[in-house]
Scaffold this motif. Structure first.
Motif, PDB file in Angstrom:
ATOM      1  N   CYS A  28      -1.185  -4.458   5.112  1.00 11.43           N
ATOM      2  CA  CYS A  28      -2.408  -5.272   5.159  1.00 11.43           C
ATOM      3  C   CYS A  28      -2.058  -6.731   5.418  1.00 11.43           C
ATOM      4  O   CYS A  28      -2.933  -7.586   5.479  1.00 11.43           O
ATOM      5  N   HIS A  53      -3.804  -1.401   7.560  1.00 12.45           N
ATOM      6  CA  HIS A  53      -3.526  -0.110   6.902  1.00 12.45           C
ATOM      7  C   HIS A  53      -3.010   0.949   7.880  1.00 12.45           C
ATOM      8  O   HIS A  53      -2.851   2.099   7.495  1.00 12.45           O
ATOM      9  N   GLU A  59      -5.531  -4.750  -3.487  1.00 11.54           N
ATOM     10  CA  GLU A  59      -5.960  -3.503  -2.832  1.00 11.54           C
ATOM     11  C   GLU A  59      -6.774  -2.604  -3.747  1.00 11.54           C
ATOM     12  O   GLU A  59      -7.567  -1.805  -3.274  1.00 11.54           O
ATOM     13  N   HIS A 106      -0.327  -8.782   3.409  1.00 10.50           N
ATOM     14  CA  HIS A 106      -0.293  -9.663   2.244  1.00 10.50           C
ATOM     15  C   HIS A 106       1.051 -10.392   2.150  1.00 10.50           C
ATOM     16  O   HIS A 106       1.124 -11.468   1.556  1.00 10.50           O
ATOM     17  N   LEU A 109       0.817  -1.226   0.000  1.00 13.41           N
ATOM     18  CA  LEU A 109       0.000   0.000   0.000  1.00 13.41           C
ATOM     19  C   LEU A 109       0.853   1.280   0.000  1.00 13.41           C
ATOM     20  O   LEU A 109       1.975   1.275   0.521  1.00 13.41           O
TER      21      LEU A 109
HETATM   22 ZN   LIG Z   1      -5.800  -3.851   2.602  1.00 17.23          ZN
END
Ligand SMILES: [Zn+2]
Ligand SMILES: [Zn+2]
Length: 386
Positions: free
Chosen positions: A96, A350, A131, A98, A75
């Motif tokens: 997040c 986030h 995202e 990932h 992000l």
């Molecule tokens: Zn996210």
């Protein structure tokens, strides 16, 4: 004969964390995943719908096909942390988790490379661009994947605010549909002393805001929400009557049909306003997500396998308000999306101080493997055929 060292999942996860890449630009992450899969002796198929990867592991006997999915994009957030694996890319971070989702699926890959399922096929799918809500659809429409028959699909997301390792399940809708609506009104500026000489969007803008805020009231039977996120009218000067306005709103619903009806209602309202004003009215949609709807039997499978592993399982009363583009897989294949708790006091997704909790790597991999074990044994084939 050289011995391959065992996969060090936390180290791999932290390396991904140090080198985050934005949605659609994940070439290095994709390469790292691919090399690790090859290190397990597997043969990944790359460049699916962008930087996506699949890896197929086949059993000796015929059987069902199960897809397990993990995402791997990061992000545009500046990380605030003091740990040793802080992002090396200014303004980009794995906020997040990932990096963790992908690493736990690599643990599954390692295990299945050593012990393939006796029956059927397992597709490990590594997905970019989650995202922004485009990665799943892009992979699914790629010819390398679109022709495959898939019987079961599973994915998880880590979830702060819940006890570490707790498995969070829900039948039916797990995560809401959502979309960003951008409404642009174009009129004509004029001198503030003669507003009647221009085309002023103020009253239409206010009518649209009121309409948006009242919209969920028409769909009370399911959870629906509209959030007006941003409004801009004219410029910050006293001498000019405004000639343009922009409204950004986010729409959500737990029901795909209701969601489509809400979108249609907004389109109709704007078409009507365009017809009855001198304004040019333009509507565009951004980051669309369907609702992620779980199949009843697959939701039960997750619950049962989590309980069999001795994990604490909780059931959500309401769907998650956020969206997940795993919904695209669930729209085509029966399956389930679930969450695993990241700790009650863990920074939220986030947040700039978020970091995926490494103990979940093992838990997530174990649950995925339990699902595979349940669906791909000889007995499950016999069960399906009887
Ligand atoms: Zn996210
Ligand atoms: Zn996420």
């Amino acid at each position: 004969m050289t011995q391959t060292p065992p996969f060090d999942a936390p180290t791999f996860r932290r390396q991904l964390h140090q080198h985050p890449e934005l949605s659609g630009q994940e070439q290095h992450t994709s390469r790292a995943i691919c090399e690790q899969l090859q290190g397990f002796g597997l043969e990944p198929i790359t460049d699916i719908g962008g930087h996506g990867i699949i890896c197929i592991i086949e059993g000796e006997h015929a059987g069902d096909t199960t897809l397990l999915r993990a995402d791997f994009d990061a992000l545009p957030i500046t990380e605030v942390a003091s740990h040793g694996h802080i992002s090396q890319k200014p303004g980009i971070m794995h906020a997040c988790g990932h990096d963790g989702h992908t690493t736990s699926l690599l643990k599954v890959a390692e295990q299945l490379s050593l012990t393939p399922p006796p029956c059927g096929k397992v597709i490990l799918l590594f997905q970019p661009a989650e995202e922004i809500g485009t990665g799943a659809a892009a992979m699914l429409s790629d010819s390398k994947l679109s022709g495959m028959t898939i019987d079961h699909a599973f994915a998880y997301h880590n979830l702060p605010g819940h006890p570490l390792h707790q498995v969070i399940v829900k039948p039916s809708t797990f995560a809401c549909a959502s979309v960003g609506a951008k409404i642009e009104l174009q009129g004509k500026t004029s001198h503030a002393a003669w507003p009647e000489h221009g085309i002023n969007p103020t009253s239409v803008m206010l009518e649209i805001i009121e309409f948006l805020q009242a919209l969920p009231d028409q769909y009370r039977d399911v959870f629906s929400l509209v959030t007006v996120a941003h409004v801009k009218l004219g410029d910050a000067v006293f001498g000019v009557a405004p000639g343009s306005a922009t409204i950004l709103a986010t729409m959500r619903s737990e029901c795909n049909q209701t969601f489509a009806a809400m979108q249609q209602a907004l389109s109709d309202k704007l078409a009507h306003l365009k017809l009855h004003s001198e304004l040019d009215v333009h509507l565009s949609w951004d980051e669309p997500f369907q609702a992620a709807v779980n199949d009843e039997a697959h939701y039960q499978m997750v619950k049962q396998q989590a309980q069999a592993l001795g994990l604490n399982v909780t059931e959500l009363a309401e769907p998650m308000r956020w969206s997940e583009d795993f919904a695209e897989f669930l729209a085509q294949t029966k399956g389930a999306l679930f969450c695993i708790g990241s700790g009650e006091h863990h920074p939220e997704l986030h947040n700039p101080d978020y970091d995926f909790p490494d103990p979940l790597l093992e838990t997530a991999a174990a649950l995925f493997l339990a699902l595979i074990n349940d669906l791909h044994q000889i007995e499950s084939l016999e069960r399906a055929n009887s």
